[in-house]
Design an enzyme around this catalytic site. Structure first.
Site, PDB file in Angstrom:
ATOM      1  N   THR A 210      56.430 117.281  60.988  1.00 54.51           N
ATOM      2  CA  THR A 210      57.614 117.131  61.841  1.00 54.51           C
ATOM      3  C   THR A 210      57.530 115.885  62.719  1.00 54.51           C
ATOM      4  OG1 THR A 210      57.828 119.501  61.888  1.00 54.51           O
ATOM      5  CG2 THR A 210      58.731 118.348  63.769  1.00 54.51           C
ATOM      6  N   ARG A 238      64.321 130.543  55.990  1.00 53.83           N
ATOM      7  CA  ARG A 238      63.438 130.479  57.164  1.00 53.83           C
ATOM      8  C   ARG A 238      63.746 129.245  58.039  1.00 53.83           C
ATOM      9  NH1 ARG A 238      59.606 126.570  59.386  1.00 53.83           N
ATOM     10  NH2 ARG A 238      58.156 127.741  60.672  1.00 53.83           N
ATOM     11  N   GLY A 240      62.313 127.257  61.550  1.00 57.38           N
ATOM     12  CA  GLY A 240      61.192 127.192  62.493  1.00 57.38           C
ATOM     13  C   GLY A 240      61.642 126.901  63.909  1.00 57.38           C
ATOM     14  N   ASP A 241      60.745 126.353  64.693  1.00 56.41           N
ATOM     15  CA  ASP A 241      61.033 126.089  66.111  1.00 56.41           C
ATOM     16  C   ASP A 241      61.794 124.786  66.330  1.00 56.41           C
ATOM     17  OD1 ASP A 241      58.636 124.813  65.109  1.00 56.41           O
ATOM     18  OD2 ASP A 241      58.308 124.084  67.153  1.00 56.41           O
ATOM     19  N   THR A 260      55.314 120.315  67.650  1.00 54.13           N
ATOM     20  CA  THR A 260      55.040 120.357  66.219  1.00 54.13           C
ATOM     21  C   THR A 260      53.930 121.363  65.948  1.00 54.13           C
ATOM     22  OG1 THR A 260      54.128 119.135  64.334  1.00 54.13           O
ATOM     23  CG2 THR A 260      53.532 118.326  66.507  1.00 54.13           C
ATOM     24  N   GLY A 261      54.059 122.086  64.850  1.00 57.02           N
ATOM     25  CA  GLY A 261      53.031 123.068  64.524  1.00 57.02           C
ATOM     26  C   GLY A 261      53.636 124.291  63.867  1.00 57.02           C
ATOM     27  N   GLY A 263      55.711 126.959  63.566  1.00 56.45           N
ATOM     28  CA  GLY A 263      56.930 127.244  64.319  1.00 56.45           C
ATOM     29  C   GLY A 263      57.083 128.642  64.870  1.00 56.45           C
TER      30      GLY A 263
HETATM   31  N1  ASP Z   1      57.252 123.248  63.592  1.00 54.82           N
HETATM   32  C1  ASP Z   1      57.715 123.003  62.260  1.00 54.82           C
HETATM   33  C2  ASP Z   1      58.218 124.316  61.696  1.00 54.82           C
HETATM   34  O1  ASP Z   1      57.615 125.346  61.931  1.00 54.82           O
HETATM   35  C3  ASP Z   1      56.674 122.478  61.352  1.00 54.82           C
HETATM   36  C4  ASP Z   1      55.887 121.312  61.876  1.00 54.82           C
HETATM   37  O2  ASP Z   1      55.887 121.012  63.055  1.00 54.82           O
HETATM   38  O3  ASP Z   1      55.270 120.635  61.061  1.00 54.82           O
HETATM   39  O4  ASP Z   1      59.181 124.302  60.964  1.00 54.82           O
END
Ligand code: ASP
Length: 343
Positions: A210, A238, A240-241, A260-261, A263
């Protein structure tokens, strides 16, 4: 004679006084200039970036793209561009690169297509816009900005969001534009691995990537944005955040943040808003608050990831609890710095 002496004395006192006054004015002016802070911080995703994983040329390419986006954003800030527009222009550069999991480099869903999410927030007005699961918008961050500016809503999803972008004349592309061999092969690898498993799983193994940007402009206004392809092998729509205001993105008059991470954790822990709340209600610095969230709260819960943030005084913090995070910063007090691994 006496009169002349008195006159000279008065003139002398006046000269000294006005010199002192001038010095005082200069001091105030300097302090004011010193206090004007501006700059930006960006990320290209937190994840399993370890030393030795990338070839020298690929590592170089990451640094170059991070530098290009940061320099572009910084130049716009210097010109007086509002924070919100700087966020969009900076993220657009990262979205147009196949290197990151956003825009062109978006990862694949289980159904072998690409569905993209993005959000943006204006700290000065608390206005926000987001899109989720778009398939044909070339630059989802622009669609998010369009939702903020041209709709009464905050979050649009799926076909509706694509249609909204078309109605405003934003650039669209066929879904195949987002095809990259690297991401497609990775999906195939994950699917093969999961044949042995019964339960559906999206993978957080490698494909964090991300992108995000947080800006403090020359007028002291903050804004943040985030854009992603989500997680490889995601299914059932789905989300994410990243397109969730308060989870993946937040900005107010104190701080701007992009996450980022994994989600699901960032949503449940309302990470982006939690950072702003800890600063507002507990008087923590941006560094204390963000490190506490990433290294303690999330880590204890098993949530992997990181965030980038800048406060109203130009203080920057970019903690992550993964092995690496693509990141870069430039402010009027800090030279350009790009980084991938732990220092
Ligand atoms: N946070 C993003 C998600 O969960 C993924 C990412 O940050 O790489 O969709």
């Amino acid at each position: 004679m006496k009169n002349t002496t008195t006159l000279l004395l008065i003139l002398f006192i006046w000269a000294c006084h006005s010199k002192e006054q001038k010095q005082e004015i200069e001091k105030v002016k300097k302090n004011t200039t010193d206090k004007i802070a501006y700059g930006l911080v960006i990320h290209g995703g937190a994840g399993s970036q370890e030393r030795g994983k990338y070839s020298d040329s690929l590592e170089q390419a990451y640094h170059q793209k991070l530098a290009e986006a940061t320099e572009k954003g910084y130049a716009l800030i210097e010109k007086g561009t509002p924070a919100l527009d700087v966020v969009v222009a900076t993220i657009e550069i990262l979205e147009n690169s196949p290197l990151f999991n956003a825009g062109k480099g978006a990862v694949f869903t289980h159904e072998e297509n690409n569905q993209l999410d993005a959000s943006i927030m204006d700290g000065a007005t608390l206005e926000a816009g987001a899109v989720a699961g778009v398939k044909i918008v070339k630059n989802p961050i622009k669609a998010a900005q369009a939702v903020l500016q041209h709709s009464p809503h905050v979050l649009l999803s799926g076909n509706g969001a694509d249609q909204f972008a078309i109605s405003l004349g934003l650039d669209t592309v066929p879904n195949s534009y987002f095809f990259t061999p690297k991401n497609f092969n990775y999906l195939k690898k994950i699917k093969a691995k999961q044949k042995q498993q019964t339960a559906y799983q999206a993978t957080t193994d490698e494909k964090f990537g991300t992108v995000g940007c947080a800006v403090l402009d020359k007028n002291g206004k903050l804004a943040a944005g985030t854009s992603t392809g989500g997680m490889t092998n995601k299914r059932y729509g789905r989300i994410g955040d990243s397109p969730i205001i308060g989870a993946g993105t937040y900005a107010n008059d104190l701080v701007a943040v992009s996450c980022t991470g994994h989600g699901e954790y960032f949503i449940r822990y309302a990470v982006a808003y939690d950072l702003a709340a800890q600063i507002a209600y507990q008087g923590k610095s941006v560094k204390e608050a963000s490190e506490f969230i990433i290294h303690q709260k999330l880590k204890q819960a098993g949530g992997q990831g990181g965030l980038i943030s800048i406060d109203q005084n130009g203080n920057v913090s970019m903690p992550f609890n993964t092995s690496g995070m693509f990141r870069a910063v430039k402010t009027n007090n800090t030279e350009l710095k790009t980084a991938i691994y732990k220092d």
